[in-house]
Design a protein around this motif. Structure first.
Motif, PDB file in Angstrom:
ATOM      1  N   MET B   1      10.996  -0.925   0.238  1.00 58.28           N
ATOM      2  CA  MET B   1       9.985  -0.394   1.154  1.00 58.28           C
ATOM      3  C   MET B   1      10.474  -0.509   2.592  1.00 58.28           C
ATOM      4  O   MET B   1      10.903  -1.565   3.027  1.00 58.28           O
ATOM      5  N   GLN B   2      10.327   0.584   3.326  1.00 56.03           N
ATOM      6  CA  GLN B   2      10.825   0.556   4.693  1.00 56.03           C
ATOM      7  C   GLN B   2       9.866  -0.215   5.599  1.00 56.03           C
ATOM      8  O   GLN B   2      10.243  -0.877   6.520  1.00 56.03           O
ATOM      9  N   LYS B   3       8.583  -0.110   5.313  1.00 55.51           N
ATOM     10  CA  LYS B   3       7.611  -0.872   6.089  1.00 55.51           C
ATOM     11  C   LYS B   3       6.573  -1.432   5.125  1.00 55.51           C
ATOM     12  O   LYS B   3       6.321  -0.849   4.081  1.00 55.51           O
ATOM     13  N   SER B   4       6.010  -2.562   5.503  1.00 57.11           N
ATOM     14  CA  SER B   4       4.971  -3.080   4.635  1.00 57.11           C
ATOM     15  C   SER B   4       3.656  -3.087   5.410  1.00 57.11           C
ATOM     16  O   SER B   4       3.398  -3.966   6.216  1.00 57.11           O
ATOM     17  N   PRO B   5       2.850  -2.050   5.192  1.00 59.15           N
ATOM     18  CA  PRO B   5       1.633  -1.903   5.970  1.00 59.15           C
ATOM     19  C   PRO B   5       0.688  -3.088   5.740  1.00 59.15           C
ATOM     20  O   PRO B   5       0.659  -3.646   4.653  1.00 59.15           O
ATOM     21  N   LYS B   6      -0.025  -3.433   6.742  1.00 62.22           N
ATOM     22  CA  LYS B   6      -0.939  -4.566   6.605  1.00 62.22           C
ATOM     23  C   LYS B   6      -2.201  -4.147   5.880  1.00 62.22           C
ATOM     24  O   LYS B   6      -2.502  -2.976   5.722  1.00 62.22           O
ATOM     25  N   LYS B   7      -2.962  -5.129   5.490  1.00 59.64           N
ATOM     26  CA  LYS B   7      -4.130  -4.870   4.673  1.00 59.64           C
ATOM     27  C   LYS B   7      -5.141  -3.960   5.371  1.00 59.64           C
ATOM     28  O   LYS B   7      -5.827  -3.174   4.723  1.00 59.64           O
ATOM     29  N   GLU B   8      -5.222  -4.060   6.714  1.00 64.75           N
ATOM     30  CA  GLU B   8      -6.219  -3.262   7.440  1.00 64.75           C
ATOM     31  C   GLU B   8      -6.003  -1.776   7.224  1.00 64.75           C
ATOM     32  O   GLU B   8      -6.926  -0.988   7.374  1.00 64.75           O
ATOM     33  N   THR B   9      -4.801  -1.379   6.872  1.00 60.15           N
ATOM     34  CA  THR B   9      -4.528   0.043   6.777  1.00 60.15           C
ATOM     35  C   THR B   9      -5.002   0.657   5.466  1.00 60.15           C
ATOM     36  O   THR B   9      -4.868   1.848   5.268  1.00 60.15           O
ATOM     37  N   ALA B  10      -5.561  -0.149   4.587  1.00 62.81           N
ATOM     38  CA  ALA B  10      -6.018   0.403   3.314  1.00 62.81           C
ATOM     39  C   ALA B  10      -7.155   1.398   3.532  1.00 62.81           C
ATOM     40  O   ALA B  10      -8.060   1.141   4.324  1.00 62.81           O
ATOM     41  N   ILE B  11      -7.085   2.556   2.863  1.00 65.02           N
ATOM     42  CA  ILE B  11      -8.192   3.508   2.943  1.00 65.02           C
ATOM     43  C   ILE B  11      -9.355   3.001   2.111  1.00 65.02           C
ATOM     44  O   ILE B  11     -10.487   2.943   2.552  1.00 65.02           O
ATOM     45  N   LEU B  12      -9.010   2.639   0.877  1.00 65.83           N
ATOM     46  CA  LEU B  12     -10.055   2.255  -0.063  1.00 65.83           C
ATOM     47  C   LEU B  12      -9.644   0.936  -0.692  1.00 65.83           C
ATOM     48  O   LEU B  12      -8.487   0.741  -1.046  1.00 65.83           O
ATOM     49  N   ALA B  13     -10.593   0.005  -0.792  1.00 63.24           N
ATOM     50  CA  ALA B  13     -10.260  -1.287  -1.381  1.00 63.24           C
ATOM     51  C   ALA B  13     -11.432  -1.813  -2.185  1.00 63.24           C
ATOM     52  O   ALA B  13     -12.593  -1.561  -1.864  1.00 63.24           O
ATOM     53  N   ALA B  14     -11.086  -2.523  -3.254  1.00 68.49           N
ATOM     54  CA  ALA B  14     -12.092  -3.258  -4.016  1.00 68.49           C
ATOM     55  C   ALA B  14     -11.861  -4.727  -3.719  1.00 68.49           C
ATOM     56  O   ALA B  14     -10.711  -5.178  -3.740  1.00 68.49           O
ATOM     57  N   GLU B  15     -12.928  -5.445  -3.398  1.00 70.24           N
ATOM     58  CA  GLU B  15     -12.779  -6.871  -3.102  1.00 70.24           C
ATOM     59  C   GLU B  15     -13.553  -7.699  -4.104  1.00 70.24           C
ATOM     60  O   GLU B  15     -14.784  -7.601  -4.177  1.00 70.24           O
ATOM     61  N   ARG B  16     -12.825  -8.484  -4.879  1.00 72.75           N
ATOM     62  CA  ARG B  16     -13.432  -9.347  -5.882  1.00 72.75           C
ATOM     63  C   ARG B  16     -14.549  -8.635  -6.649  1.00 72.75           C
ATOM     64  O   ARG B  16     -15.672  -9.104  -6.731  1.00 72.75           O
ATOM     65  N   VAL B  17     -14.200  -7.474  -7.203  1.00 74.79           N
ATOM     66  CA  VAL B  17     -15.187  -6.675  -7.917  1.00 74.79           C
ATOM     67  C   VAL B  17     -15.290  -7.138  -9.364  1.00 74.79           C
ATOM     68  O   VAL B  17     -14.282  -7.326 -10.041  1.00 74.79           O
ATOM     69  N   SER B  65     -20.764  -7.239  -9.068  1.00 76.92           N
ATOM     70  CA  SER B  65     -20.661  -8.034  -7.847  1.00 76.92           C
ATOM     71  C   SER B  65     -19.365  -7.652  -7.149  1.00 76.92           C
ATOM     72  O   SER B  65     -18.516  -6.974  -7.713  1.00 76.92           O
ATOM     73  N   GLY B  66     -19.223  -8.071  -5.895  1.00 74.08           N
ATOM     74  CA  GLY B  66     -18.036  -7.703  -5.135  1.00 74.08           C
ATOM     75  C   GLY B  66     -18.326  -6.514  -4.231  1.00 74.08           C
ATOM     76  O   GLY B  66     -19.420  -5.945  -4.265  1.00 74.08           O
ATOM     77  N   ARG B  67     -17.315  -6.144  -3.397  1.00 71.35           N
ATOM     78  CA  ARG B  67     -17.550  -5.099  -2.409  1.00 71.35           C
ATOM     79  C   ARG B  67     -16.519  -3.984  -2.536  1.00 71.35           C
ATOM     80  O   ARG B  67     -15.387  -4.205  -2.950  1.00 71.35           O
ATOM     81  N   ILE B  68     -16.938  -2.792  -2.175  1.00 68.30           N
ATOM     82  CA  ILE B  68     -16.008  -1.673  -2.052  1.00 68.30           C
ATOM     83  C   ILE B  68     -15.888  -1.363  -0.561  1.00 68.30           C
ATOM     84  O   ILE B  68     -16.905  -1.222   0.131  1.00 68.30           O
ATOM     85  N   LEU B  69     -14.668  -1.307  -0.046  1.00 61.35           N
ATOM     86  CA  LEU B  69     -14.462  -1.028   1.367  1.00 61.35           C
ATOM     87  C   LEU B  69     -13.802   0.339   1.524  1.00 61.35           C
ATOM     88  O   LEU B  69     -12.797   0.628   0.879  1.00 61.35           O
ATOM     89  N   LEU B  70     -14.389   1.172   2.392  1.00 55.18           N
ATOM     90  CA  LEU B  70     -13.784   2.450   2.731  1.00 55.18           C
ATOM     91  C   LEU B  70     -13.437   2.390   4.211  1.00 55.18           C
ATOM     92  O   LEU B  70     -14.326   2.150   5.044  1.00 55.18           O
ATOM     93  N   ASP B  71     -12.149   2.567   4.523  1.00 50.66           N
ATOM     94  CA  ASP B  71     -11.670   2.405   5.898  1.00 50.66           C
ATOM     95  C   ASP B  71     -12.121   1.090   6.501  1.00 50.66           C
ATOM     96  O   ASP B  71     -12.507   1.020   7.675  1.00 50.66           O
TER      97      ASP B  71
END
Lengths: 339, 507
Positions: B1-17, B65-71
């Motif tokens: 991988m040329q760059k390793s984007p940080k977590k903030e850059t995720a478009i869509l994420a599931a958190e402890r779902v 339970s858990g959260r879905i994050l969009l942007d």
């Protein structure tokens, strides 16, 4: 822990299933209560026997229709078929009077011909759908028109009447009782039991369900799809002939208005009973209840002035729509539970 | 991988779902994120919770339970695919196209461009042509869907997604029914989308492909998150082991040699029919015979003809020396030949029924006792099959359609074995099933052969053919190109025959 959960889930499932299958029974019960409240004479023995006798025609035809619909087909020709069979039966019996007299022999000859005609008509519907590869709706729409016009032609636009003396011989088949029940009711019971056994306890019944669920799976599972489908139409034809045998002595005549809209009543009875119109799931018990419900509505309307008797069709139509709405609702629920 | 984007850059994420159905938990506190311009693969055995996770990510399921994050902000996704309006598109395994309508009509289905209540067909056609050019798909917008190949249909689904400005594209086993060449074309489009910044979730059982196309890989097992790693740090073997949680060295069972003087049980001479021309071969008792070739090479047609599913135009079939041109599946079954379709869902099992009627359907005549069906015997057979084939269902009254692919395949195998055939033809024995179940299926096949049953394996997965079969017949365009035995069975040889570069002299 996990055993407990599966157990409770099973219980929930089976209870829900019970409510769904019991629906038509509850509906019939409610109708009877309404009938009784409107007029206590509704529950008199005379009226109940009358009701059962009347429901026998549609009931017997609807049991045949349960097989056709469970296997994914449809038969629109049953009403016309009944009329045509009745007409031919009367012609045959009348012309046999010279040779065999006006006794039982002639009536038996007529009944025999009726069964052969029903068998043949069903076979034609079945073969055209399977070997001819034409949709059942189209085939039976065609034969519906053909049978109807045949009876009009035979009657020359009027009415075919049974020889008066033969009527006397044949009359008991509709009007007499055996062990307290009218003969048509016995016929209904026998056809019902046979139908229930065939659909629920034999390989043939399982094949009907499999074909209605998915014809390709049935074919790959070594089921003779064409043969089984044809047989369902033959069963339907024979059921129509049995219904005709007990119907002819009622009026002793046949005309172009005999059996009009019976096909829709039969299909309605099947659907109210919980059989799925696109096939794959059939219930004989439900069909019997469906036929009883339809007849009861008409009967209740005869008993009361509150709603005009002319609105019979409206009430039946409403019942059909409500019944299917209720079935759909519970199907949906069970789906959410399992996925 | 040329760059390793940080977590903030995720478009869509599931958190402890977590997700439970009724009282049955299927997903335990899983976290998963998708970044723009990456392909994030999701792998795991059947029942590991992949489908549940992607359906939760696209709003078809609500998390328990858990959260879905969009942007980066928490959202409650709208149900029933309405998350498409937020740019999250799930492409189901069963494609969702109206077969009798054109490409253009499908792409704009439900949001047709209108001017004054009249469809602006010209404008829609132009737009669709633009999309098709963008993904490099060479078909006309006016083509009917039913005339397209599966790969093309797959691409139309993707075009549909692009036309909806998809930012997150979730694909459930898109390559399951594609040939290798088609997969290559498909991956080219996926890479192009990636460059445009689309975030892609790729669910697959084909670990080689996962390795090839992914930036990151997340492994699930039994509803739990196991690992998320960069794809270039993983080998397909390592992925398989993490999925199963144990060593998989013995994926293929040891091969029993066929007796040299074993009888010929099936002989096909000069068979011709729709899609097959002059096919001849022999099958010996206890032999595992592989049929390889490209999709459409006529492998399935040969055995559909042998089993009476499609008519034989010319040629002869002999079972144990007896002439056996069967006109019906029932006759083939009674002679001891059974064919397992590759199309489980539409030809194999009744999805709306429970296990019992499915299991006994093929050999139902054996369960008839004095005209009646012997339900007690059926129940016994079901218990036996569940044990023998290790079929795992949450409860036995579940509809077959709600079982995992692997368990469906085992049930299909059990169904056919109820007829106790001497010859079993298995078409794509492991399509759409996970590694653990694959291994079980391979062992069943080997055990059958060891018992003296002859097995034909039709497969497009080359390792399977090579690892399992005593002998391999390669077909191309309806003809037998050649047959390979023992050490000669290798990928290069098979490809040479399958591609028509080499052909044996007709025997």
């Amino acid at each position: 822990m996990s055993e407990v959960t599966t157990n409770s889930e099973l219980k929930g499932r089976s209870m829900q299933f019970d409510i769904k299958t019991a629906g038509p029974a509850i509906a019939l019960l409610v109708l009877c209560v309404i009938g009784f409240l409107l007029n206590p004479a509704f529950l008199s023995e005379g009226n109940l026997t009358n009701l059962l006798t009347r429901s026998a025609f549609i009931g017997i035809i609807a049991i045949g229709a349960t097989f056709v619909i469970t296997a994914g087909g449809i038969d629109l020709s049953v009403g016309s078929m009944a009329a045509a069979i009745a007409g031919v039966m009367i012609i045959i019996m009348n012309s046999a009077v010279d040779a065999f007299g006006t006794g039982v022999a002639t009536v038996l000859l007529g009944c025999g011909c009726s069964v052969i005609l029903g068998f043949g008509a069903g076979l034609i519907n079945g073969v055209l759908t399977t070997k001819g590869k034409i949709e059942a709706f189209i085939v039976t729409l065609g034969t519906m028109g053909i049978y109807r016009s045949l009876v009009t032609y035979f009657a020359d636009g009027g009415t075919l009447s049974l020889n008066f003396d033969l009527r006397g011989t044949y009359r008991p088949v509709y009007y007499d009782s055996f062990l307290g029940l009218p003969i048509p009711v016995w016929a209904f019971i026998i056809v019902s039991v046979a139908g229930w056994f065939l659909l629920n306890r034999t390989a043939f019944g399982r094949y009907c369900t499999a074909i209605g669920s998915n014809e390709a799976v049935a074919k790959y599972s070594a089921i003779k799809v064409d043969r089984v489908k044809t047989l369902t139409y033959v069963i339907q034809g024979v059921c129509v002939s049995v219904a005709t045998i007990i119907y002819v002595p009622r009026l002793g005549s046949a005309s172009s208005t005999t059996g009009v809209l019976w096909e829709l009543e039969a299909i309605a009875a099947v659907i109210i009973g919980g059989t799925v119109l696109k096939g794959g799931y059939g219930r004989i018990g439900g069909t019997i209840l469906g036929a009883l419900i339809l007849t009861t509505i008409g009967n209740i309307l005869n008993f009361t002035d509150m709603i005009s008797n002319y609105l019979n069709g409206t009430m039946q139509g409403l019942i059909i729509i409500v019944a299917v709405m209720l079935q759909r609702a519970s199907w949906g629920k069970s789906k959410i539970r399992t996925t | 991988m040329q760059k390793s984007p940080k977590k903030e850059t995720a478009i869509l994420a599931a958190e402890r779902v977590s997700k439970s159905f009724g009282s049955v938990p299927v997903l335990f506190s899983v976290s998963f994120d998708i970044r723009p311009g990456e392909v994030h693969s999701l792998i795991g055995e059947n029942g590991a919770g992949k489908s549940t996770l992607i359906k939760t990510l696209s709003g078809f399921h609500k998390p328990t339970s858990g959260r879905i994050l969009l942007d980066g902000t928490e959202v409650k996704l709208p149900p029933n695919g309405e998350a498409e309006h937020l740019g999250i598109v799930l492409i189901h395994q069963e494609l969702n196209l109206a077969e009798q309508m054109t490409v253009e009509e499908n792409v704009f289905l439900g949001r047709e461009l209108r001017r004054g209540g009249v469809l602006s067909r010209v404008e829609m056609r132009q737009k669709v042509r633009g999309y098709l050019d963008a993904v490099g798909l060479d078909i006309s917008p006016a083509s009917r869907i039913s005339d397209l190949s599966i790969a093309e249909k797959q691409m139309v689904e993707i075009v549909k997604a692009i036309s909806r400005d998809a930012r997150v594209l979730i694909m459930d086993e898109p390559t399951a029914v594609l040939t290798e060449a088609e997969t290559e074309i498909f991956f080219r489009q996926v890479r192009r989308l990636k460059e445009q910044g689309v975030a892609i979730v790729f669910v697959s059982h084909k670990l080689g492909e996962v390795k090839e196309i992914s930036d990151r890989v997340t492994i699930l097992r039994d509803g739990q998150w196991i690992a998320t790693q960069d794809a270039d740090q993983l080998t397909p073997d390592a992925m398989a082991q993490m999925m199963v949680g144990r060593e998989l060295s013995d994926l293929y069972p040891p091969m029993n040699e066929v007796d040299f003087d074993a009888d010929t049980i099936l002989e096909v001479k000069g068979l011709s029919g729709k899609g097959i021309r002059d096919v001849s071969f022999k099958l010996r008792q206890g032999e595992i015979l592989g049929f390889s070739g490209l999709i459409g090479a006529g492998r399935t047609a040969v055995f559909e003809a042998v089993c009476g599913l499609i008519p034989i135009e010319n040629g002869e079939v002999f079972v144990a020396g007896q002439s056996a041109n069967f006109g019906s599946v029932a006759k083939a079954r009674d002679a001891g030949i059974a064919y397992l379709t590759k199309d489980r869902k539409s030809k194999g099992l009744l999805m709306q029924q429970r296990m019992r009627p499915n299991l006994t359907l093929f050999a139902l005549n054996q369960f008839v006792k004095r005209l009646r069906l012997d339900k007690a015997a059926e129940e016994v057979a079901l218990k036996r099959a569940i044990r023998r084939f290790d079929i795992r269902a949450r409860d036995p009254s579940i509809n077959v359609g709600d079982m995992s692919g692997g368990n469906q395949q085992k049930l299909l195998l059990a169904k056919v074995m109820e007829a106790e055939p001497r010859i079993v033809v298995i078409d794509e024995p492991t399509r759409g099933i996970d590694v653990g179940t694959k291994q079980q299926v391979y062992h069943f096949i080997a055990a059958l052969a060891a018992e003296g049953v002859s097995v034909v394996v039709i497969s497009s997965e080359m390792p399977e053919i090579i690892g399992l079969c005593h002998r391999v017949i390669v077909m191309r365009e309806g003809r037998v190109m050649g047959s390979l035995t023992g050490d000669h069975i290798n990928e290069a040889e098979i490809v040479r025959y399958a591609a028509g570069l080499k052909q044996e002299e007709a025997a």
